[in-house]
Design an enzyme around this catalytic site. Structure first.
Site, short mmCIF file in Angstrom:
data_model
loop_
_atom_site.label_atom_id
_atom_site.label_comp_id
_atom_site.label_asym_id
_atom_site.label_seq_id
_atom_site.Cartn_x
_atom_site.Cartn_y
_atom_site.Cartn_z
N ASP A 459 18.95 -36.19 66.84
CA ASP A 459 19.87 -37.34 66.05
C ASP A 459 20.66 -36.59 65.14
O ASP A 459 20.54 -35.44 64.68
CB ASP A 459 18.78 -38.21 65.28
CG ASP A 459 19.38 -39.64 64.98
OD1 ASP A 459 20.40 -39.77 65.13
OD2 ASP A 459 18.47 -40.45 64.56
N ASP A 528 22.32 -48.24 68.76
CA ASP A 528 21.08 -48.64 68.07
C ASP A 528 20.79 -50.03 68.08
O ASP A 528 19.91 -50.93 67.77
CB ASP A 528 21.05 -48.46 66.47
CG ASP A 528 20.52 -46.90 66.03
OD1 ASP A 528 20.03 -46.16 67.02
OD2 ASP A 528 20.95 -46.48 64.90
C1 DGJ Z 1 19.05 -43.13 64.11
C2 DGJ Z 1 18.95 -43.45 65.52
O1 DGJ Z 1 19.82 -43.99 66.40
C3 DGJ Z 1 17.52 -44.57 65.70
O2 DGJ Z 1 17.44 -44.44 67.06
C4 DGJ Z 1 16.33 -43.87 64.83
O3 DGJ Z 1 16.23 -42.55 65.53
C5 DGJ Z 1 16.68 -43.38 63.25
N1 DGJ Z 1 17.91 -42.70 63.32
C6 DGJ Z 1 15.63 -42.74 62.80
O4 DGJ Z 1 16.05 -42.46 61.46
#
Ligand code: DGJ
Length: 719
Positions: A459, A528
């Site tokens: 991430d 997301d």
């Molecule tokens: C952002 C990501 O896009 C989410 O799927 C998740 O992993 C969160 N970060 C976790 O902090």
């Protein structure tokens, strides 16, 4: 021979299976594009190289300058530059001359042309590279800049684009691109290309949610099935820019490269700078054909694990967010395995003091309160259930409230004496520093080895700001390049050392989706936003260039945690199945009936995933999310169609989806109903979405259902 030189050595022809790219030397002696488009018979090639079109020019305008292969800033020109340097002593005018050309047709299945140019005064050379593969119309271009050993001082690079692509005169020019934001990435936009300069860019240190490094230029009336489409893209995951310059006199040039305004690179004497690749594709079969050619190229030549299918993964983030524990993750793993998941991924919150997003980032050891015996018991439990085990990591980031930051406050991007502004309570580590890069590689390597991780979700949640590197103040700008290259290097090294490891690129959802990252990862976290209706438009934009196998989609809860929209489970599955299916809901809150339905859908997906992940994709029915649309996948004798109708219209009644590119003379059998159709029927008359609902007698005179969120999965096999 895919690349040939003209007999006088003053022109070069790059031939791909369906397109042609011709380069000649212009009146100033510099390489200029003579043609880029669908294939032409070799009888015409001589015409092309003669360069018989000379646009109107005046003392204030030299329209032909945009046809040059490198838009070098110097001499008489006023257009957008693609290469801008400051030589020792402050001279800012490049005067390049053509030196020589080299063609390498040797390597298996690929050929490269290198055109070398040199400045007439300074020891500075420019090498233009063109690479083609035997099975693709995509042309890969990049530039190598070399400051000679005998250069007297540093050359400062203000702009060094990968390539300039020219699109010849046309009646009209339209463009397609994608833009977006967090939770709404890759929204397709189409419109007239204005006369002037249209620039898309990222200044975030990532590809960004706001824009994606590609543009298509095409006629206004191009469709999924027809029209000459030219696409230019950039393989780069840091800041970038792309400018489409439409000249009032006619013609469009697209120049693209690394970095944004103000980012400078210092080239010491003897140093060579290689730009990221830019890819160009000219097709003559509309947007559908364009996407299929990009997909095939990406799968065959960019993705590291070429033919390997993506497993169905379960990720527990939406179920538990930061509140994770061993027992609860084991329970979720039990449920995930029961519905057929093949890979279990523990997301954020497992390490250091990371109980929320304010602390712990950077301290990459399991939280002892949450995992008293480390992660091994969970990893064993997951493996005992027959699933692979994966972890979330965010290696480029640090919370100031962490042991790492307390020990190394100098490791973050910063300028001395300036405020260190936080976003999501975090700062960016400077991966361009070798010590930081080695630290990250060491702990990641150790983590993957310790748990024999099958998967990491990498991430990246904070954009670059205040991007300073005090220890290298002479060349701050190089961190914009060095950071991204270090990320690529670490990923590639981890893969090399752990051949079983697979990687997902995530950046707060789809903030780092591009052809550069694709070369070291297996899939992207698309967004997301897991709301099925919103996802349809996000996936539609994603699919323009990037293949389904790289697009990870979770089925999550209803109402959706972000949008609160209520969508039936089947519709959520059918939308998520359009790529690499995954589950991200809180399975503890799903009823037994929902878990049973999920298990059935997962089993069905496993039967068709090869067709979806590796098949040829056809987008049917216009813009998704409003009326009836569908996506069709074809692989050998199998056809899968996912149809969606989020809103039913009483007036319209039953509507049909007309399929594409089947064999009209062949017959196809619907695997669910056993009905047999000719290819011609399916392409002329089409399929009816939910036949049984459309003939439901219970609605009095209305002989169809008016329920929202109808969807269907149709499997046809050529008999
Ligand atoms: C952002 C990501 O896009 C989410 O799927 C998740 O992993 C969160 N970060 C976790 O902090």
């Amino acid at each position: 021979m895919p690349i040939t030189a003209a007999p006088n050595e003053k022109g070069w022809l790059i031939e791909t299976p369906g397109s042609l790219y011709a380069i000649g030397l212009d009146a100033t002696g510099l390489p200029a594009q003579r043609y880029w488009g669908p294939s032409l018979p070799s009888d015409d090639w001589g015409q092309l190289l003669r360069g018989d079109t000379s646009p109107w020019r005046s003392d204030t305008s030299r329209p032909e300058e945009v046809q040059q292969e490198v838009l070098a800033d110097g001499g008489v020109r006023w257009g957008v530059p693609g290469l801008q340097v400051v030589f020792p002593g402050g001279n800012q005018s490049l005067e390049l001359r053509f030196v020589d050309a080299r063609i390498d047709n040797e390597a298996a299945g690929q050929s490269t042309l290198v055109l070398s140019l040199a400045d007439s005064l300074f020891a500075f050379s420019v090498h233009l590279h063109y690479r083609v593969r035997a099975d693709s119309d995509v042309i890969e271009r990049w530039m190598e800049l070399e400051s000679g050993e005998d250069a007297e001082g540093d050359v400062v690079l203000l702009r060094g684009d990968s390539a300039n692509w020219f699109i010849d005169e046309a009646d009209d020019y339209w463009y397609s691109s994608v833009n977006g934001h967090w939770g709404g990435e890759t929204q397709l936009e189409r419109g007239p290309l204005p006369v002037g300069d249209l620039t898309f860019s990222s200044r975030t240190g990532t590809t960004s949610h706001a824009a994606n490094p590609w543009i298509m230029v095409h006629p206004q009336h191009a469709t999924e099935e027809a029209g000459v489409i030219r696409t230019v893209s950039l393989g780069w995951s840091g800041s970038w820019h792309l400018t489409a310059q439409r000249r009032p006199e006619g013609g469009v040039s697209v120049t693209t490269g690394f970095g944004h305004e103000g980012v400078r690179l210092v080239l010491e004497s003897g140093r060579r700078h290689v730009t990221p690749p830019s890819y160009g594709l000219a097709t003559d079969g509309g947007f559908g054909e364009t996407s299929r050619k990009w997909h095939a190229f990406a799968v065959r030549h960019l993705r590291p694990a070429v033919d390997e299918l993506r497993p169905v993964l379960y990720n527990s983030w939406e179920a538990t967010e930061f509140d994770v524990s061993e027992a609860q993750q084991m329970r979720l793993a039990d449920k995930a395995a029961a519905i057929g998941a093949e890979l279990f991924v523990l997301d954020d919150g497992w390490f250091g003091a990371r109980t929320d997003d304010r602390r712990g980032l950077g301290d990459w050891h399991p939280n002892p309160d949450r995992f008293p015996n480390g992660l091994q018991p969970l990893a064993d439990h997951v493996r005992g259930l027959g699933m692979g085990f994966g972890l979330w990591v965010e290696p480029e980031m640090v919370n100031p409230d962490s042991d790492l930051y307390r020990a190394h406050p100098d490791w973050v991007l910063h300028f001395e004496g300036r405020t260190r502004h936080e976003a999501r309570n975090q700062l960016v580590l400077n991966f361009a520093r070798d010590d930081v890069k080695q630290w990250a590689l060491a702990w990641l390597d150790d983590l993957v080895s310790t748990y024999r991780l099958d998967f990491i979700k990498w991430d990246m949640n904070r954009s670059f700001t205040q991007a300073g590197w005090p220890e290298n103040a002479r060349d701050h700008g190089s961190l914009w390049l060095g950071h991204t290259r270090a990320v690529y290097d670490i990923m590639a090294t981890l893969r090399e050392r752990h051949p079983f490891l697979r990687i997902e690129s995530c950046s707060g959802g789809g903030g780092r989706v591009d052809f550069g990252m694709m070369q070291v990862i297996d899939q992207f976290w698309t967004s997301d936003n897991t709301d099925a209706l919103d996802r349809q438009t996000i996936q539609h934009g994603f699919s323009q260039l990037y293949p389904a196998i790289t697009m990870c989609n979770w089925v999550t809860d209803s109402p959706n945690p972000i949008t609160a929209r209520v969508v039936p489970l089947q519709y959520r599955f059918h939308v998520a199945m359009a790529g690499a299916l995954a589950i991200g809901g809180d399975l503890d809150s799903w009823s037994d009936a929902e878990l049973d339905e999920a298990a059935e859908q997962v089993a069905l997906y496993k039967e068709i995933r090869e067709v979806i992940q590796l098949g040829a994709l056809h987008r049917l029915g216009g813009r998704p999310g409003a009326g009836l649309t569908a996506v069709q996948y074809v692989r050998e004798n199998s056809v899968v169609v996912l149809s969606y109708e989020p809103r039913r219209s009483l007036e319209r009644g039953a509507r049909r989806t007309v399929l594409r590119r089947l064999d009209p003379a062949a017959f196809y059998v619907d695997q669910r109903t056993g009905r047999r159709f000719s290819g011609a029927y399916l392409m002329q008359r089409g399929l009816v979405l939910h036949d049984e609902l459309n003939t439901h007698p219970g609605n009095g005179s209305l002989r169809f259902s008016n329920r929202d969120y109808l969807s269907a999965l149709t499997r046809l096999t050529r008999s």
